[in-house]
Design a protein around this motif. Structure first.
Motif, PDB file in Angstrom:
ATOM      1  N   LEU A 142       0.826  -1.209   0.000  1.00 44.76           N
ATOM      2  CA  LEU A 142       0.000   0.000   0.000  1.00 44.76           C
ATOM      3  C   LEU A 142       0.858   1.257   0.000  1.00 44.76           C
ATOM      4  O   LEU A 142       0.556   2.230  -0.697  1.00 44.76           O
ATOM      5  N   THR A 143       1.936   1.234   0.794  1.00 47.30           N
ATOM      6  CA  THR A 143       2.789   2.430   0.808  1.00 47.30           C
ATOM      7  C   THR A 143       3.450   2.643  -0.546  1.00 47.30           C
ATOM      8  O   THR A 143       3.643   3.779  -0.971  1.00 47.30           O
ATOM      9  N   GLY A 175       0.915   4.184  -2.580  1.00 48.99           N
ATOM     10  CA  GLY A 175       0.678   5.548  -2.116  1.00 48.99           C
ATOM     11  C   GLY A 175       1.762   6.508  -2.561  1.00 48.99           C
ATOM     12  O   GLY A 175       1.551   7.713  -2.639  1.00 48.99           O
ATOM     13  N   PHE A 214      -2.692   8.370   4.136  1.00 52.62           N
ATOM     14  CA  PHE A 214      -2.833   8.170   2.683  1.00 52.62           C
ATOM     15  C   PHE A 214      -3.742   9.241   2.099  1.00 52.62           C
ATOM     16  O   PHE A 214      -3.441   9.869   1.081  1.00 52.62           O
ATOM     17  N   GLU A 230      -5.731   4.796  -6.257  1.00 55.84           N
ATOM     18  CA  GLU A 230      -5.954   5.282  -4.894  1.00 55.84           C
ATOM     19  C   GLU A 230      -7.037   4.478  -4.190  1.00 55.84           C
ATOM     20  O   GLU A 230      -6.955   4.208  -2.986  1.00 55.84           O
ATOM     21  N   ILE A 286      -5.719   1.335  -2.766  1.00 55.13           N
ATOM     22  CA  ILE A 286      -5.064   1.477  -1.465  1.00 55.13           C
ATOM     23  C   ILE A 286      -6.100   1.483  -0.353  1.00 55.13           C
ATOM     24  O   ILE A 286      -5.938   0.827   0.677  1.00 55.13           O
TER      25      ILE A 286
END
Lengths: 521, 503
Positions: free
Chosen positions: A97-98, A101, A351, A457, A460
């Motif tokens: 996820l990072t 992001g 986020f 996005e 995420i």
């Protein structure tokens, strides 16, 4: 080779990101993020089955114990139990996820950025599974370096100040911990004649109360700075505000948990008498409660959204500390659950803030307004994340805070009562800014033209939403996996609490060398 | 081979590495003279390679020395000496490698440079292996005189001359202190032999304790000058700053290591019986050096000067191992000197590499943005700096841990805490260079383009960087060697006092 039954899964989870970091550093610039994403996804896919293969009843598992520096008793010792399992899963879950992001957020020096991000994961996973004090310390320290670079190179205007402050604060705490570890090492060697840094060997050491108190102070300071517990929290807002989104996410998501994890894994079991002493407990619970209330008030007046979220972290982890030092099943389970919940909701907020920043290049709350009209999906997500942070029933935050308060109420009802007001304060600091950002009049024309969330996005955010709701509604699978480990921890610490080595004659207590020196005099 | 030093032939064998190196150095001197006749520019590096070969030959002789045992002579034949010799030869080899490009750039490429360097190394090796105070002094002077000249080797640079003069004056003072101390010790005990001294002092036959104490005190001051411990360090920053950088590297590594080796031999072994007395002095020296040097290093704007203060600070860490004065301490001491040599020589190598023409770029601003324009060089520098700071993943961490372990084993808890706190201070200035390299933008996109790092320098830095990392991941071999090599050092003492000073 039984991958999930042996240490290999842990070894893989530690070193695969490191190998990925090397690859990411060497491939062409535009490929770095794809490599990092691939590594992150594989890391997650490999970690995920642990949730099912983990056997709650088996205690510490996936163990390995091979010598590394044999003379000194330093070994490559790893293990996983119900406490570390979820920290590892959380780390692996947040990694892809990072990367996503940072996909468009990080434009410069992508190779180095993703290499650092992956290297950081190595350190974090290592901290959570190390069962050798030396190894633990090494992982604990090396993860500082990538984090330092993440903040210092890709951060905001005051990034260097923030990075140095973060580094020095944390290094200060950990160096004293190193001295404490070495002291234990010598104690163990003096008693058994065998040099070892094994965690279990340290557990069995008979220590006098004074020793315990001093050593506990050494460990607790390191962890308290990391958590951070009020009044050691002042580095956190700077680091958070200056860090890039990925840095904030990892910092809030897993790095802070290293502190609470440290209390559970090391500070309490190693020094039970000092840690569960009435005074110590009162000090920590009071600091936690002060932290909850004070930072909530500070958060309420922040004009900068990122700084606001940073302060809420201190408040939330105050609850975790409260639960840990309540030291009963509900308290600790609540604390662990809170670590997970906070590791989901706060990264989600970061986020979202990062996405807003990419659109408007500002974190100032006053620069936004009426986003609900222009970007409905983003606004909905923001409202959800904010409510999850407050701890609305049905989200993971509610269950965990409830458990913590339940646990704390049994031992310190008054403190629990004050802490409970923190839940109200959470609404107080979260809802007005939310209203300003999302619902007020759409009075700035810049806010009218920004695009809504794109598919990346949403990718995420949706898993985060799903997990937050799942744990909020049905936390049983998670709690079940924790419970045996927590019970065992309580049992062990309660047992150890009574066993304090009697204060001995000073001369006899000193290492043989010193005693010999004295003889000569 | 067994040496009993009854005949002078035994001395020949015992001194083989030193003899090989001396003869080789004379050969290099001759070769240089003949080469000057030919006036060929191209053959100049040949002298450097020849010198390097001499170092290698001495190392081979040193390996052979491992098969030799001997007691009773003026020269020690023990593991400690052999280990120390390897460190000194390593320091010399690294210094020669980083010199090659440097001398060309500064138009002072003369064969004498390498010859003097080799003689200095012979002096260091004798200093580290002397079993007699007189021989120790001879080694010290041989080393010092050669280094005085080398410091002032860049004749066109007034700062080089200034550095040489300062170093010479204060070095002469230090030598005088040492010599006077030796005289007083001799007056008090009637011997200059280190083993006999240990016995005489250990058995308590002290006819003139005051005389002896004065002698010991003067020796301590002399050594403190040479290893640059606070408050006897004042010459260091100027001498290090003004000297040609390869010589700075050699002074920070080889000279310091040799002086330390002699110090340990004299104090921990010969004056072992007076441990309680001198340990107090060294305790304060160590504490003052660690705290003071690190604090002053914080204020330095020049990287070269910062590294000079850093080397003073590291003298403080090593002094902690001396204070521990047990077998763990001696092994920690050797291990640390090895790591320290690698990381310090490497760091100075980067300082040399970050130069344009004959202008060295040593101010902090000169490193801005280096990390992105010269990634390999900056990464190596970052490794050295982190190692100097004592960070995990580097040998510097293991070295510091080893010293901490020795200090705790000797029940020196406060000193261990001071060491840790001093390290924390040092994080600040080491990290500042890292910050500047990676987090400050370079003034222009090509500020650091085309830096003149010669191939030999790259080799030296590469070897040092790999060594620093290897010493973290696989320190066992070196640790074993260090532990084994000090085994003989304390035997005499143990026999005297009937106790083991190690855990």
């Amino acid at each position: 080779m039984d991958f999930y039954g042996s240490h290999w899964v842990l070894t893989f989870l530690i070193f695969f990101p490191l190998a990925g970091a090397v690859v990411a550093a060497l491939v062409p610039e535009r490929l770095a993020r794809s490599v990092a994403l691939g590594v992150g996804v594989i890391e997650l896919l490999v970690a995920l089955p642990l949730f099912w293969t983990f056997d709650p009843a088996a205690g510490m598992q996936n163990r390995i114990d091979v010598p590394w520096m044999a003379d000194w008793g330093i070994g490559y010792r790893l293990g996983l139990d119900g406490i570390s399992l979820f920290m590892v899963l959380l780390t692996a879950f947040l990694l892809p996820l990072t990367v996503l992001g940072s996909w468009s957020y990080i434009r410069d020096r992508q190779r180095a950025f993703y290499a650092m991000l992956l290297g950081l994961t190595t350190g974090v996973v290592g901290v959570f599974v190390a069962l050798d004090m030396f190894l633990f310390y090494v992982f604990w320290e090396i993860m500082l370096i990538p984090m330092y670079f993440l903040v210092g190179v890709w951060g905001g205007k005051e990034r260097i100040y923030a990075a140095v402050k973060f580094f020095l604060y944390t290094a200060f705490g950990s160096l004293l911990m190193l001295v404490a570890i070495l002291y234990l090492y010598f104690k163990a060697q003096g008693l058994t004649g065998e040099a070892t840094f094994a965690y279990e060997a340290f557990l069995a050491l008979p220590l006098t109360f004074t020793e315990q108190a001093l050593l506990f102070a050494g460990f607790a300071l390191a962890f308290a700075i990391k958590v951070p517990i009020f009044p050691f929290h002042t580095w956190l807002p700077h680091a958070h505000v200056q860090a890039p989104t990925a840095g904030s996410v990892v910092l809030a998501g897993v790095l802070l948990k290293m502190g609470t994890y440290g209390f559970l894994r090391f500070a309490l079991p190693l020094f039970p008498a000092a840690a569960l002493n009435e005074t110590t407990v009162l000090i920590f619970m009071s600091l936690a409660v002060i932290g909850i209330v004070y930072t909530a008030m500070v958060a309420a007046v922040q004009p900068n959204a990122k700084r606001l979220v940073a302060y809420t972290s201190v408040a939330h982890l105050g609850f975790a500390i409260l639960g840990i030092f309540a030291f009963n099943l509900q308290g600790i389970q609540g604390a662990l659950l809170l670590m997970i919940a906070h590791g989901l909701s706060t990264p989600m907020l970061f986020f979202l803030l990062g996405m807003m920043y990419e659109r408007r290049h500002t974190y100032e709350i006053a620069d936004y307004g009426g986003l609900a009209a222009s970007v409905p999906i983003l606004s909905a997500m923001l409202v959800f994340a904010a409510l999850a942070t407050i701890g609305l029933p049905g989200t993971s935050g509610f269950v965990s805070e409830f458990l913590v308060l339940l646990g704390a109420f049994q031992t310190h009802p008054y403190l629990a009562l004050i802490a409970a007001t923190g839940v109200i304060f959470a609404a107080y600091y979260m809802l007005p800014p939310l209203q300003r950002i999302v619902f007020n009049a759409l009075d700035r024309k810049e806010n009218r033209v920004i695009p809504d969330l794109n598919r990346r996005e949403l990718t995420i955010l949706v898993p985060l939403v799903a997990l937050i709701i799942w744990i909020g509604v049905y936390p049983r699978p998670v709690l079940d996996r924790m419970e045996p480990a927590v019970s065992q921890l309580i049992h062990q610490v309660e047992g150890g609490r009574m066993v304090v080595a009697p204060p001995t004659d000073h001369a006899a207590e000193r290492p043989p060398v010193a005693a010999a020196d004295e003889e000569r005099r | 081979m067994e040496l009993d030093f009854q005949t002078s032939v035994d001395y020949f064998w015992a001194l083989l590495p030193e003899i090989v190196l001396s003869l080789w150095a004379m050969g290099v001197l001759l070769a240089d003279v003949f080469q000057k006749g030919s006036r060929s520019e191209a053959s100049r590096p040949a002298i450097a390679w020849l010198a390097l070969a001499g170092i290698a030959a001495a190392a081979v002789a040193n390996v052979w020395l491992m098969t030799v045992t001997g007691t009773g002579g003026m020269i020690a034949v023990d593991g400690f000496r052999i280990f120390a010799n390897f460190i000194l030869l390593l320091a010399a080899a690294l210094a020669i490698l980083v010199s090659m490009g440097y001398l060309d750039r500064h138009a002072m490429n003369r064969g004498e440079f390498y010859v003097l360097l080799m003689f200095a190394v012979v002096g260091m090796m004798i200093l580290a292996s002397a079993q007699d105070l007189i021989l120790l002094f001879v080694g010290l002077e041989l080393m010092s005189v050669a280094i005085y000249v080398l410091v002032g080797f860049n004749r066109r640079d007034p700062r080089s001359g200034e550095a040489a003069l300062k170093y010479f004056l204060l070095g002469a003072f230090a030598s005088a202190f040492l010599l006077y101390g030796i005289a007083l010790v001799f007056g008090a005990t009637g011997t200059t032999d280190l083993a006999l001294l240990a016995e005489t002092i250990g058995t308590g036959v002290q006819d003139a304790p005051l005389l002896l104490m004065m002698g010991v005190g003067l020796l301590a001051v002399g050594f403190a000058f040479k290893v640059a411990a606070m408050p006897f360090h004042v010459w260091t920053p100027d001498a290090y700053d003004g000297a040609p950088t390869p010589i700075t590297a050699l002074m920070a590594t080889g000279v310091k290591a040799a002086a330390f080796a002699a110090l340990l031999r004299v104090f921990a072994v010969s004056f072992g019986g007076l441990h309680e007395t001198w340990v107090v002095a060294f305790w304060w020296l160590a504490a003052l050096t660690m705290i003071g040097a690190n604090l002053v290093a914080l204020t330095q704007g020049s990287v070269k000067r910062m590294l000079a203060y850093s080397s003073i600070a590291h003298a403080g860490y090593v002094l902690v191992a001396v204070v521990a004065a047990n077998a763990v301490g001696a092994a920690a001491f050797l291990f640390y000197l090895l790591v320290y040599t690698l990381m310090t020589a490497g760091a100075f190598g980067i300082v040399i590499a970050n130069a344009r023409g004959d202008r060295e770029r040593v101010s902090l601003e000169d490193y801005a943005g280096l990390g992105w324009q010269q990634p390999v060089m900056a990464a190596a520098f970052a490794i050295f700096l982190l190692s100097l700071a004592g960070f995990p993943l580097t040998g510097g961490f293991i070295g510091k841990l080893y010293i901490l372990r020795a200090a705790l084993a000797a029940d020196q808890v406060p000193l261990a805490v001071i060491l840790v706190m001093a390290s924390l201070i040092s994080y600040f200035y080491y990290l500042r260079v890292v910050i500047v390299m990676y987090m400050r933008p370079a003034p222009a996109a090509d500020t650091h383009a085309g830096l003149t790092a010669s191939r030999p320098l790259q080799v030296a830095v590469g070897v040092a960087a790999i060594g620093v990392i290897l010493l973290f991941f696989a320190p066992a071999m070196v640790l074993d060697a260090a532990q084994g090599s000090v085994a003989g050092l304390f035997i005499a003492q143990e026999a005297l006092f009937g106790l083991s000073r190690g855990p």
